[in-house]
Design an enzyme around this catalytic site. Structure first.
Site, PDB file in Angstrom:
ATOM      1  N   SER A  61      -3.511 -45.022 -15.827  1.00  0.00           N
ATOM      2  CA  SER A  61      -4.020 -44.113 -16.858  1.00  0.00           C
ATOM      3  C   SER A  61      -4.187 -42.694 -16.329  1.00  0.00           C
ATOM      4  O   SER A  61      -4.299 -42.463 -15.127  1.00  0.00           O
ATOM      5  CB  SER A  61      -5.373 -44.602 -17.372  1.00  0.00           C
ATOM      6  OG  SER A  61      -5.298 -45.933 -17.799  1.00  0.00           O
TER       7      SER A  61
HETATM    8  N1  SAH Z   1      -6.563 -49.869 -15.123  1.00  0.00           N
HETATM    9  C1  SAH Z   1      -5.206 -49.744 -14.617  1.00  0.00           C
HETATM   10  C2  SAH Z   1      -4.192 -49.414 -15.701  1.00  0.00           C
HETATM   11  C3  SAH Z   1      -4.097 -50.502 -16.704  1.00  0.00           C
HETATM   12  S1  SAH Z   1      -2.570 -50.632 -17.583  1.00  0.00           S
HETATM   13  C4  SAH Z   1      -5.135 -48.731 -13.493  1.00  0.00           C
HETATM   14  O1  SAH Z   1      -6.148 -48.105 -13.181  1.00  0.00           O
HETATM   15  O2  SAH Z   1      -4.075 -48.599 -12.885  1.00  0.00           O
HETATM   16  C5  SAH Z   1      -2.972 -52.118 -18.438  1.00  0.00           C
HETATM   17  C6  SAH Z   1      -2.891 -53.369 -17.585  1.00  0.00           C
HETATM   18  O3  SAH Z   1      -3.380 -54.455 -18.341  1.00  0.00           O
HETATM   19  C7  SAH Z   1      -1.464 -53.743 -17.188  1.00  0.00           C
HETATM   20  O4  SAH Z   1      -1.367 -53.817 -15.793  1.00  0.00           O
HETATM   21  C8  SAH Z   1      -1.251 -55.093 -17.852  1.00  0.00           C
HETATM   22  O5  SAH Z   1      -0.445 -55.960 -17.091  1.00  0.00           O
HETATM   23  C9  SAH Z   1      -2.670 -55.605 -17.972  1.00  0.00           C
HETATM   24  N2  SAH Z   1      -2.890 -56.646 -18.977  1.00  0.00           N
HETATM   25  C10 SAH Z   1      -2.318 -56.771 -20.195  1.00  0.00           C
HETATM   26  N3  SAH Z   1      -2.821 -57.831 -20.830  1.00  0.00           N
HETATM   27  C11 SAH Z   1      -3.734 -58.404 -20.009  1.00  0.00           C
HETATM   28  C12 SAH Z   1      -4.595 -59.557 -20.113  1.00  0.00           C
HETATM   29  N4  SAH Z   1      -4.617 -60.335 -21.190  1.00  0.00           N
HETATM   30  N5  SAH Z   1      -5.408 -59.830 -19.072  1.00  0.00           N
HETATM   31  C13 SAH Z   1      -5.426 -59.047 -17.960  1.00  0.00           C
HETATM   32  N6  SAH Z   1      -4.618 -57.960 -17.810  1.00  0.00           N
HETATM   33  C14 SAH Z   1      -3.790 -57.650 -18.822  1.00  0.00           C
END
Ligand code: SAH
Length: 211
Positions: A61
């Site tokens: 993000s």
């Molecule tokens: N917080 C992260 C960015 C998140 S992007 C950072 O600081 O880099 C969103 C993430 O959520 C992705 O890596 C994706 O794989 C994950 N995601 C999507 N659905 C999910 C679920 N049901 N449970 C856990 N993670 C999930």
């Protein structure tokens, strides 16, 4: 980067109602080496205030959004918090600089493993990463003093609200996938009630269903 983020907060004040970031949030942001969380080809942009691709269709993000979400969670020194959507581990690291313990769940096993190794290497000993479906939370470690979801979800997954301590906050981009969402803070009140407030339109990758 921190100055850019501060300027962004000032510029969006008319929309968010947030005048400035708290010193502790700024300090946490300044303390985490973002280039360590960004894939090699993107390193040159690590300290620009923008989201970057992580691979696997996911993104780290924008620092401004990370800072805003961190502040909205209102993390305190003794807290234990839960993040859903570890991605690179950057948001978890920023939180780890502010609280006692961060539990973070990532659906993609490769990303979870990479984030775990990275956080360990960088000395973030108070973060625990688990590969799995974060919509189920982390029941063994509940209740949490804050829950943050860093992927777009139309509604709060019920298990996450259940695992949140009364009086504390859930922060997430709430809204439909593929469009913009509202960065929302939901406060858990007594008697199963909640208070909800939206702060900003944002665009996140979707929270996916676990298998
Ligand atoms: N917080 C992260 C960015 C998140 S992007 C950072 O600081 O880099 C969103 C993430 O959520 C992705 O890596 C994706 O794989 C994950 N995601 C999507 N659905 C999910 C679920 N049901 N449970 C856990 N993670 C999930």
């Amino acid at each position: 980067m921190v100055r850019e983020v501060e300027a962004h907060v000032v510029a969006t004040f008319p929309r968010t109602g947030i005048r400035a970031l708290e010193p502790r949030v700024l300090a946490a942001l300044a303390s985490v080496p973002r280039h360590e969380f960004v894939p090699e080809p993107q390193r040159a942009f690590a300290y620009e205030d923008r989201a970057l691709p992580l691979g696997a269709g996911q993104t780290i993000s924008q620092p401004f959004v990370v800072a805003l979400m961190t502040q909205l969670l209102d993390p305190r020194a003794g807290d234990v918090v839960l993040e859903v959507g570890t991605g690179s581990g950057y948001q978890a690291a920023v939180l780890a600089a502010l609280v006692t313990k961060v539990y973070t769940v990532e659906l993609d096993e490769g990303l979870a493993e990479a984030a775990r190794a990275r956080l360990l290497r960088l000395g973030f000993a108070n973060v625990e990463v688990r590969a799995g479906d974060g919509t189920l939370g982390w029941p063994e470690a509940a209740p949490f003093d804050g829950v943050i979801v860093t992927a777009a979800t139309p509604e709060i997954p019920p298990a996450l609200l259940e695992q949140l301590r009364e009086g504390r906050h859930f922060v997430a981009p709430l809204g439909p996938h593929g469009l913009t969402q509202s960065l929302t803070r939901v406060t858990k009140l007594a008697g199963g009630r909640v208070a909800r407030r939206a702060f900003l339109e944002v665009e996140f990758v979707p929270l996916r269903e676990g298998e």
